[in-house]
Design a protein around this motif. Sequence first.
Motif, PDB file in Angstrom:
ATOM      1  N   GLY A  94     -16.835  -4.830 -43.168  1.00  0.00           N
ATOM      2  CA  GLY A  94     -17.613  -5.271 -44.319  1.00  0.00           C
ATOM      3  C   GLY A  94     -18.237  -4.149 -45.100  1.00  0.00           C
ATOM      4  O   GLY A  94     -19.001  -4.377 -46.033  1.00  0.00           O
ATOM      5  N   GLU A  95     -17.931  -2.905 -44.724  1.00  0.00           N
ATOM      6  CA  GLU A  95     -18.517  -1.752 -45.395  1.00  0.00           C
ATOM      7  C   GLU A  95     -17.553  -1.235 -46.454  1.00  0.00           C
ATOM      8  O   GLU A  95     -16.342  -1.175 -46.220  1.00  0.00           O
ATOM      9  CB  GLU A  95     -18.818  -0.646 -44.391  1.00  0.00           C
ATOM     10  N   PRO A  96     -18.063  -0.840 -47.634  1.00  0.00           N
ATOM     11  CA  PRO A  96     -17.169  -0.257 -48.639  1.00  0.00           C
ATOM     12  C   PRO A  96     -16.664   1.105 -48.181  1.00  0.00           C
ATOM     13  O   PRO A  96     -17.323   1.807 -47.426  1.00  0.00           O
ATOM     14  CB  PRO A  96     -18.067  -0.135 -49.879  1.00  0.00           C
ATOM     15  N   ALA A  97     -15.496   1.446 -48.612  1.00  0.00           N
ATOM     16  CA  ALA A  97     -14.926   2.749 -48.286  1.00  0.00           C
ATOM     17  C   ALA A  97     -14.040   3.179 -49.434  1.00  0.00           C
ATOM     18  O   ALA A  97     -13.654   2.367 -50.276  1.00  0.00           O
ATOM     19  CB  ALA A  97     -14.128   2.677 -46.984  1.00  0.00           C
ATOM     20  N   ARG A  98     -13.724   4.465 -49.461  1.00  0.00           N
ATOM     21  CA  ARG A  98     -12.804   4.983 -50.482  1.00  0.00           C
ATOM     22  C   ARG A  98     -11.477   5.305 -49.818  1.00  0.00           C
ATOM     23  O   ARG A  98     -11.427   5.765 -48.672  1.00  0.00           O
ATOM     24  CB  ARG A  98     -13.407   6.220 -51.147  1.00  0.00           C
ATOM     25  N   TRP A  99     -10.403   5.069 -50.570  1.00  0.00           N
ATOM     26  CA  TRP A  99      -9.059   5.202 -50.025  1.00  0.00           C
ATOM     27  C   TRP A  99      -8.207   6.068 -50.940  1.00  0.00           C
ATOM     28  O   TRP A  99      -8.437   6.127 -52.149  1.00  0.00           O
ATOM     29  CB  TRP A  99      -8.420   3.811 -49.856  1.00  0.00           C
ATOM     30  N   LYS A 100      -7.214   6.720 -50.343  1.00  0.00           N
ATOM     31  CA  LYS A 100      -6.361   7.645 -51.080  1.00  0.00           C
ATOM     32  C   LYS A 100      -5.022   6.996 -51.399  1.00  0.00           C
ATOM     33  O   LYS A 100      -4.363   6.435 -50.531  1.00  0.00           O
ATOM     34  CB  LYS A 100      -6.105   8.916 -50.260  1.00  0.00           C
ATOM     35  N   HIS A 154       1.027  16.655 -52.937  1.00  0.00           N
ATOM     36  CA  HIS A 154       0.850  15.360 -53.577  1.00  0.00           C
ATOM     37  C   HIS A 154      -0.172  15.420 -54.707  1.00  0.00           C
ATOM     38  O   HIS A 154      -1.038  16.291 -54.725  1.00  0.00           O
ATOM     39  CB  HIS A 154       0.357  14.316 -52.563  1.00  0.00           C
ATOM     40  N   GLU A 155      -0.044  14.451 -55.605  1.00  0.00           N
ATOM     41  CA  GLU A 155      -1.136  14.111 -56.508  1.00  0.00           C
ATOM     42  C   GLU A 155      -1.886  12.956 -55.859  1.00  0.00           C
ATOM     43  O   GLU A 155      -1.279  11.929 -55.511  1.00  0.00           O
ATOM     44  CB  GLU A 155      -0.605  13.705 -57.879  1.00  0.00           C
ATOM     45  N   THR A 156      -3.188  13.123 -55.664  1.00  0.00           N
ATOM     46  CA  THR A 156      -3.969  12.160 -54.907  1.00  0.00           C
ATOM     47  C   THR A 156      -5.070  11.573 -55.772  1.00  0.00           C
ATOM     48  O   THR A 156      -5.785  12.309 -56.467  1.00  0.00           O
ATOM     49  CB  THR A 156      -4.596  12.822 -53.667  1.00  0.00           C
ATOM     50  N   TYR A 157      -5.192  10.251 -55.711  1.00  0.00           N
ATOM     51  CA  TYR A 157      -6.260   9.539 -56.407  1.00  0.00           C
ATOM     52  C   TYR A 157      -7.078   8.774 -55.371  1.00  0.00           C
ATOM     53  O   TYR A 157      -6.527   8.249 -54.384  1.00  0.00           O
ATOM     54  CB  TYR A 157      -5.695   8.589 -57.456  1.00  0.00           C
ATOM     55  N   VAL A 158      -8.378   8.721 -55.582  1.00  0.00           N
ATOM     56  CA  VAL A 158      -9.279   8.069 -54.640  1.00  0.00           C
ATOM     57  C   VAL A 158      -9.955   6.901 -55.342  1.00  0.00           C
ATOM     58  O   VAL A 158     -10.468   7.047 -56.466  1.00  0.00           O
ATOM     59  CB  VAL A 158     -10.346   9.056 -54.115  1.00  0.00           C
ATOM     60  N   CYS A 159      -9.956   5.743 -54.678  1.00  0.00           N
ATOM     61  CA  CYS A 159     -10.588   4.566 -55.267  1.00  0.00           C
ATOM     62  C   CYS A 159     -11.342   3.785 -54.193  1.00  0.00           C
ATOM     63  O   CYS A 159     -10.939   3.769 -53.025  1.00  0.00           O
ATOM     64  CB  CYS A 159      -9.548   3.667 -55.945  1.00  0.00           C
ATOM     65  N   PRO A 160     -12.458   3.131 -54.561  1.00  0.00           N
ATOM     66  CA  PRO A 160     -13.219   2.331 -53.589  1.00  0.00           C
ATOM     67  C   PRO A 160     -12.629   0.935 -53.453  1.00  0.00           C
ATOM     68  O   PRO A 160     -12.135   0.354 -54.414  1.00  0.00           O
ATOM     69  CB  PRO A 160     -14.618   2.276 -54.220  1.00  0.00           C
ATOM     70  N   LEU A 161     -12.653   0.420 -52.228  1.00  0.00           N
ATOM     71  CA  LEU A 161     -12.254  -0.962 -51.970  1.00  0.00           C
ATOM     72  C   LEU A 161     -13.312  -1.593 -51.068  1.00  0.00           C
ATOM     73  O   LEU A 161     -13.597  -1.059 -49.991  1.00  0.00           O
ATOM     74  CB  LEU A 161     -10.891  -1.018 -51.277  1.00  0.00           C
ATOM     75  N   THR A 212       1.981  -0.900 -50.503  1.00  0.00           N
ATOM     76  CA  THR A 212       1.515   0.487 -50.422  1.00  0.00           C
ATOM     77  C   THR A 212       0.529   0.679 -49.280  1.00  0.00           C
ATOM     78  O   THR A 212      -0.423  -0.083 -49.123  1.00  0.00           O
ATOM     79  CB  THR A 212       0.838   0.905 -51.743  1.00  0.00           C
ATOM     80  N   ASP A 213       0.753   1.718 -48.478  1.00  0.00           N
ATOM     81  CA  ASP A 213      -0.208   2.128 -47.454  1.00  0.00           C
ATOM     82  C   ASP A 213      -1.205   3.101 -48.072  1.00  0.00           C
ATOM     83  O   ASP A 213      -0.804   4.062 -48.739  1.00  0.00           O
ATOM     84  CB  ASP A 213       0.501   2.823 -46.286  1.00  0.00           C
ATOM     85  N   LEU A 214      -2.475   2.859 -47.840  1.00  0.00           N
ATOM     86  CA  LEU A 214      -3.529   3.756 -48.311  1.00  0.00           C
ATOM     87  C   LEU A 214      -4.235   4.371 -47.112  1.00  0.00           C
ATOM     88  O   LEU A 214      -4.527   3.694 -46.130  1.00  0.00           O
ATOM     89  CB  LEU A 214      -4.545   2.999 -49.164  1.00  0.00           C
ATOM     90  N   GLN A 215      -4.501   5.669 -47.217  1.00  0.00           N
ATOM     91  CA  GLN A 215      -5.279   6.354 -46.195  1.00  0.00           C
ATOM     92  C   GLN A 215      -6.757   6.360 -46.584  1.00  0.00           C
ATOM     93  O   GLN A 215      -7.093   6.533 -47.758  1.00  0.00           O
ATOM     94  CB  GLN A 215      -4.823   7.807 -46.045  1.00  0.00           C
ATOM     95  N   ARG A 216      -7.593   6.203 -45.597  1.00  0.00           N
ATOM     96  CA  ARG A 216      -9.026   6.283 -45.872  1.00  0.00           C
ATOM     97  C   ARG A 216      -9.396   7.710 -46.269  1.00  0.00           C
ATOM     98  O   ARG A 216      -8.949   8.679 -45.644  1.00  0.00           O
ATOM     99  CB  ARG A 216      -9.843   5.857 -44.660  1.00  0.00           C
ATOM    100  N   PHE A 217     -10.189   7.829 -47.322  1.00  0.00           N
ATOM    101  CA  PHE A 217     -10.680   9.134 -47.763  1.00  0.00           C
ATOM    102  C   PHE A 217     -11.846   9.532 -46.869  1.00  0.00           C
ATOM    103  O   PHE A 217     -12.833   8.806 -46.759  1.00  0.00           O
ATOM    104  CB  PHE A 217     -11.125   9.059 -49.217  1.00  0.00           C
ATOM    105  N   ILE A 218     -11.718  10.666 -46.207  1.00  0.00           N
ATOM    106  CA  ILE A 218     -12.762  11.120 -45.296  1.00  0.00           C
ATOM    107  C   ILE A 218     -13.876  11.765 -46.097  1.00  0.00           C
ATOM    108  O   ILE A 218     -13.668  12.772 -46.782  1.00  0.00           O
ATOM    109  CB  ILE A 218     -12.207  12.119 -44.262  1.00  0.00           C
ATOM    110  N   GLU A 219     -15.048  11.189 -46.015  1.00  0.00           N
ATOM    111  CA  GLU A 219     -16.201  11.707 -46.745  1.00  0.00           C
ATOM    112  C   GLU A 219     -16.784  12.908 -45.990  1.00  0.00           C
ATOM    113  O   GLU A 219     -17.116  12.805 -44.806  1.00  0.00           O
ATOM    114  CB  GLU A 219     -17.273  10.628 -46.902  1.00  0.00           C
ATOM    115  N   GLY A 220     -16.874  14.017 -46.645  1.00  0.00           N
ATOM    116  CA  GLY A 220     -17.410  15.219 -46.023  1.00  0.00           C
ATOM    117  C   GLY A 220     -16.967  16.453 -46.775  1.00  0.00           C
ATOM    118  O   GLY A 220     -16.567  16.376 -47.944  1.00  0.00           O
TER     119      GLY A 220
END
Length: 344
Positions: A27-33, A13-20, A75-83
């Motif tokens: 209530g916490e911000p997270a980044r999604w793929k 895949h081509e993957t892009y990550v964005c914060p929501l 669209t389904d977005l997966q959470r980007f795992i930080e690490g």
Amino acid sequence: MSAVEGPLRGYHHETYVCPLPGGTGKGEPARWKCREPRPGLLWFDRRCFASEEQLLRALDGRIDGIPDLIQVGPTDLQRFIEGKTLGALHASGSEVPPHLTGQIVSLFGQLARVRSGSLTVDRTCTSADRSSEGDTDGFLERLILFTQKRVYQRNMPEFEGLFRALRLYDISFEHLRKHASGLTDRPFRLLHADLHRENFVVDGEERLWTIDWELAMFGDPLYDLATHLYLMRYPADQEGLMAEQWSEAVESAAPGGSAGWETDLPKLLAYKRAQSVFTDVIRTALSLRQERTVDEGLLAQAGDRLQKVLGAGAEPLGMSEVPTVERVTAALGEWYEKRAEPVA
């Protein structure tokens, strides 16, 4: 500066990550793929589920350490795992610390609890294309047939000369079938089927997350171990320990799931080595075509890597003699000269 990161490196895949904001539900911000399949991609493995995101939803609460999902419009977005990936922390061939291998073993146990038919997930393979429950020989035959028809024969028009120069023929698959036959029956369970160091992410609390479930399937649990060991390249002592711990975890979760593993594991590892011969021939050739210039040094490096892969797969493919590095390099050069196209 754009808040969107990408495209990130990945084969499928081509993957892009964005914060929501507030995407975690706490209530916490997270980044999604957000991911899109790469155009013109060659698939070298069977795909059995229609949607990775649908599978992840079905596994929520059953498998630990998998990405959360949110839906944004259609669209389904997966959470980007930080690490960091396991490979970034512990390179291929190096030992993996016990607190991380323990989590991998636990994952195998959880996978072994997920029975075929227990998930409401759309399948891409028809019932006629699925092996009977526990028929491990039939399961492996379908994997071999996929490699023969979808990897070897389908790509014959472009790679026939290269295959022939490297002594790869249809009869190679008959040798492979004989080499890998006679598996012990085991109950089928869910397999990730691509558990390597780049598909594990270690977060700041040393928790292991498992990503990239697009190759998941139901089948022989031992195949998941064989794929894992082949891709991880553990040191020999740790590889043996992981196999023993896998056996204990899977047997506890699915009695009979590890039956005959000591005899059958070498056969499945042989299949993985043979499969890699065909996929690596194609990938190596295509990687050369993507280069702006290919000199003798680059060809020699590619030839050396590919010759080692041929040597590893020679026995199950019935190769009485492995082409030399010089012959492999020359074959790659001949293919490149005929097929290379200028890169825009």
